[in-house]
Write a protein that holds these residues in place. Structure first.
Motif, mmCIF file in Angstrom:
data_model
loop_
_atom_site.group_PDB
_atom_site.id
_atom_site.type_symbol
_atom_site.label_atom_id
_atom_site.label_comp_id
_atom_site.label_asym_id
_atom_site.label_seq_id
_atom_site.Cartn_x
_atom_site.Cartn_y
_atom_site.Cartn_z
ATOM 1 N N PHE A 124 30.344 3.530 20.725
ATOM 2 C CA PHE A 124 30.222 2.493 21.750
ATOM 3 C C PHE A 124 31.127 2.800 22.944
ATOM 4 O O PHE A 124 30.749 2.552 24.089
ATOM 5 C CB PHE A 124 30.566 1.121 21.170
ATOM 6 N N TYR A 125 32.292 3.342 22.677
ATOM 7 C CA TYR A 125 33.220 3.698 23.759
ATOM 8 C C TYR A 125 32.544 4.668 24.725
ATOM 9 O O TYR A 125 32.564 4.470 25.945
ATOM 10 C CB TYR A 125 34.475 4.327 23.165
ATOM 11 N N ALA A 126 31.906 5.693 24.169
ATOM 12 C CA ALA A 126 31.221 6.678 25.014
ATOM 13 C C ALA A 126 30.055 6.040 25.762
ATOM 14 O O ALA A 126 29.839 6.318 26.952
ATOM 15 C CB ALA A 126 30.741 7.844 24.153
ATOM 16 N N GLN A 127 29.301 5.187 25.081
ATOM 17 C CA GLN A 127 28.142 4.549 25.714
ATOM 18 C C GLN A 127 28.567 3.624 26.856
ATOM 19 O O GLN A 127 27.924 3.594 27.910
ATOM 20 C CB GLN A 127 27.347 3.765 24.666
ATOM 21 N N ILE A 128 29.636 2.875 26.640
ATOM 22 C CA ILE A 128 30.123 1.957 27.680
ATOM 23 C C ILE A 128 30.582 2.743 28.903
ATOM 24 O O ILE A 128 30.282 2.379 30.046
ATOM 25 C CB ILE A 128 31.257 1.073 27.113
ATOM 26 N N ARG A 129 31.281 3.841 28.688
ATOM 27 C CA ARG A 129 31.737 4.669 29.805
ATOM 28 C C ARG A 129 30.566 5.324 30.542
ATOM 29 O O ARG A 129 30.670 5.679 31.710
ATOM 30 C CB ARG A 129 32.705 5.746 29.316
ATOM 31 N N ASN A 130 29.442 5.459 29.829
ATOM 32 C CA ASN A 130 28.248 6.061 30.442
ATOM 33 C C ASN A 130 27.271 5.020 30.979
ATOM 34 O O ASN A 130 26.131 5.338 31.282
ATOM 35 C CB ASN A 130 27.537 6.974 29.434
ATOM 36 N N GLY A 131 27.724 3.768 31.081
ATOM 37 C CA GLY A 131 26.908 2.763 31.751
ATOM 38 C C GLY A 131 26.070 1.862 30.882
ATOM 39 O O GLY A 131 25.184 1.165 31.397
ATOM 40 N N ALA A 132 26.303 1.852 29.568
ATOM 41 C CA ALA A 132 25.538 0.957 28.683
ATOM 42 C C ALA A 132 25.705 -0.496 29.161
ATOM 43 O O ALA A 132 26.773 -0.877 29.638
ATOM 44 C CB ALA A 132 26.012 1.103 27.250
ATOM 45 N N PRO A 133 24.668 -1.324 29.022
ATOM 46 C CA PRO A 133 24.671 -2.665 29.628
ATOM 47 C C PRO A 133 25.405 -3.739 28.851
ATOM 48 O O PRO A 133 25.147 -4.927 29.044
ATOM 49 C CB PRO A 133 23.177 -2.986 29.701
ATOM 50 N N PHE A 134 26.331 -3.377 27.967
ATOM 51 C CA PHE A 134 27.031 -4.384 27.165
ATOM 52 C C PHE A 134 27.975 -5.209 28.037
ATOM 53 O O PHE A 134 28.626 -4.693 28.939
ATOM 54 C CB PHE A 134 27.829 -3.713 26.041
ATOM 55 N N GLU A 135 28.045 -6.498 27.720
ATOM 56 C CA GLU A 135 28.940 -7.401 28.441
ATOM 57 C C GLU A 135 30.181 -7.750 27.627
ATOM 58 O O GLU A 135 31.225 -8.081 28.194
ATOM 59 C CB GLU A 135 28.190 -8.681 28.821
ATOM 60 N N VAL A 136 30.070 -7.668 26.298
ATOM 61 C CA VAL A 136 31.186 -7.952 25.403
ATOM 62 C C VAL A 136 31.227 -6.869 24.333
ATOM 63 O O VAL A 136 30.184 -6.411 23.858
ATOM 64 C CB VAL A 136 31.030 -9.343 24.741
ATOM 65 N N PHE A 137 32.439 -6.464 23.952
ATOM 66 C CA PHE A 137 32.614 -5.429 22.933
ATOM 67 C C PHE A 137 33.529 -5.959 21.844
ATOM 68 O O PHE A 137 34.651 -6.383 22.109
ATOM 69 C CB PHE A 137 33.198 -4.171 23.566
ATOM 70 N N LEU A 138 33.035 -5.959 20.598
ATOM 71 C CA LEU A 138 33.833 -6.298 19.427
ATOM 72 C C LEU A 138 34.064 -5.011 18.648
ATOM 73 O O LEU A 138 33.176 -4.521 17.953
ATOM 74 C CB LEU A 138 33.119 -7.329 18.545
ATOM 75 N N SER A 139 35.251 -4.459 18.794
ATOM 76 C CA SER A 139 35.560 -3.157 18.219
ATOM 77 C C SER A 139 36.080 -3.282 16.796
ATOM 78 O O SER A 139 36.459 -4.368 16.337
ATOM 79 C CB SER A 139 36.606 -2.456 19.097
ATOM 80 N N ALA A 140 36.132 -2.148 16.094
ATOM 81 C CA ALA A 140 36.718 -2.106 14.757
ATOM 82 C C ALA A 140 38.195 -1.740 14.819
ATOM 83 O O ALA A 140 38.845 -1.593 13.787
ATOM 84 C CB ALA A 140 35.971 -1.099 13.882
#
Length: 247
Positions: A59-75
């Motif tokens: 998810f970290y890589a996807q978010i940095r590459n522009g994924a449309p997530f608005e909230v991230f709940l990490s492990a």
């Protein structure tokens, strides 16, 4: 009567008009409680969650590459902190929503003993773990093995999964006799749902602090803000505790 009906209809239409979809990236270990939280949140707010689950590192890589997530709940707590530092997360929104527990689990009822001594005996062929490079529960599993002086001996038996969800699948399907999974995957309301398990003592690995953060794409979005507020509420915290997390 007609006036009251018109007022109620107006309020309903107003609520629907402000209802929104919230794309949320959720760590794989939190999939089950998130489904219950989503149902409660959607019922109370009218907003809808669009949930994607997977490994936090991916998810970290996807978010940095522009994924449309608005909230991230990490492990973990490191990945949201990095996103915040790099400008992909909103400063001041990050908080710990859960502290996870690691479990050694087998689908076989008598495979895992209450002290986890099956690891030292080594009478199994495969031990599943999530990829420690991208999955915090995988890192905790490797820390556990190292602290028990078993990492080198058991390395040939390790089966590496992409995420904690896949590690659970490997064990559930019998492709691995046992594996390290999240407590939330195999316990509910304090009870083991199936198989046999050893809850790994917290001192054998670093605390699994799971942080949530509002991402830049969620900035100014009332629905995303509402979700983060709801995660801090007692109804959400109650659900989180039911799956064995601390909060």
């Amino acid at each position: 009567m007609l006036r009251c009906l018109a007022l109620l209809t107006g309020l309903l239409l107003s609520t629907l008009a402000h209802a929104d979809d919230v794309p949320v990236a959720v760590a794989a270990n939190f999939a089950a409680p998130m489904q219950k939280i989503a149902a409660q949140f959607e019922k109370e707010s009218g907003h809808k969650l669009v949930i994607s689950t997977g490994a936090s590192g991916k998810f970290y890589a996807q978010i940095r590459n522009g994924a449309p997530f608005e909230v991230f709940l990490s492990a973990d707590d490191e990945t949201p902190a990095k996103l915040e530092q790099e400008g992909y997360g909103q400063t001041g929104t990050r908080f710990t929503y859960a502290i996870g527990r690691l479990v050694l689990w087998s689908a076989k009822p008598d495979m895992v003993d209450a002290r986890g001594e099956v690891l030292a005996r080594g009478d199994f062929t495969h031990l599943a773990i999530a990829n420690p490079r991208v999955a915090p529960y995988g890192r905790a599993a490797m820390e556990t093995l190292k602290n028990q002086n078993l990492a080198e001996r058991l390395t040939p038996k390790l089966v590496q999964a992409e995420s904690i969800a896949q590690a659970h699948q490997f064990v559930g399907s019998g492709n691995a006799q046992l594996g390290f999974v999240a407590m939330s995957q195999v316990f509910e309301d304090g009870r083991l749902k199936s198989g046999s398990a050893w809850v790994v003592p917290a001192q054998l690995h670093q605390p699994i602090r799971q942080d949530a953060v509002l991402l830049k794409k969620g900035e100014g979005k009332p629905a995303a803000d509402a979700l983060l507020r709801f995660l801090k509420s007692e109804p959400a915290r109650r659900i989180i505790r039911q799956y064995g997390y601390e909060n």
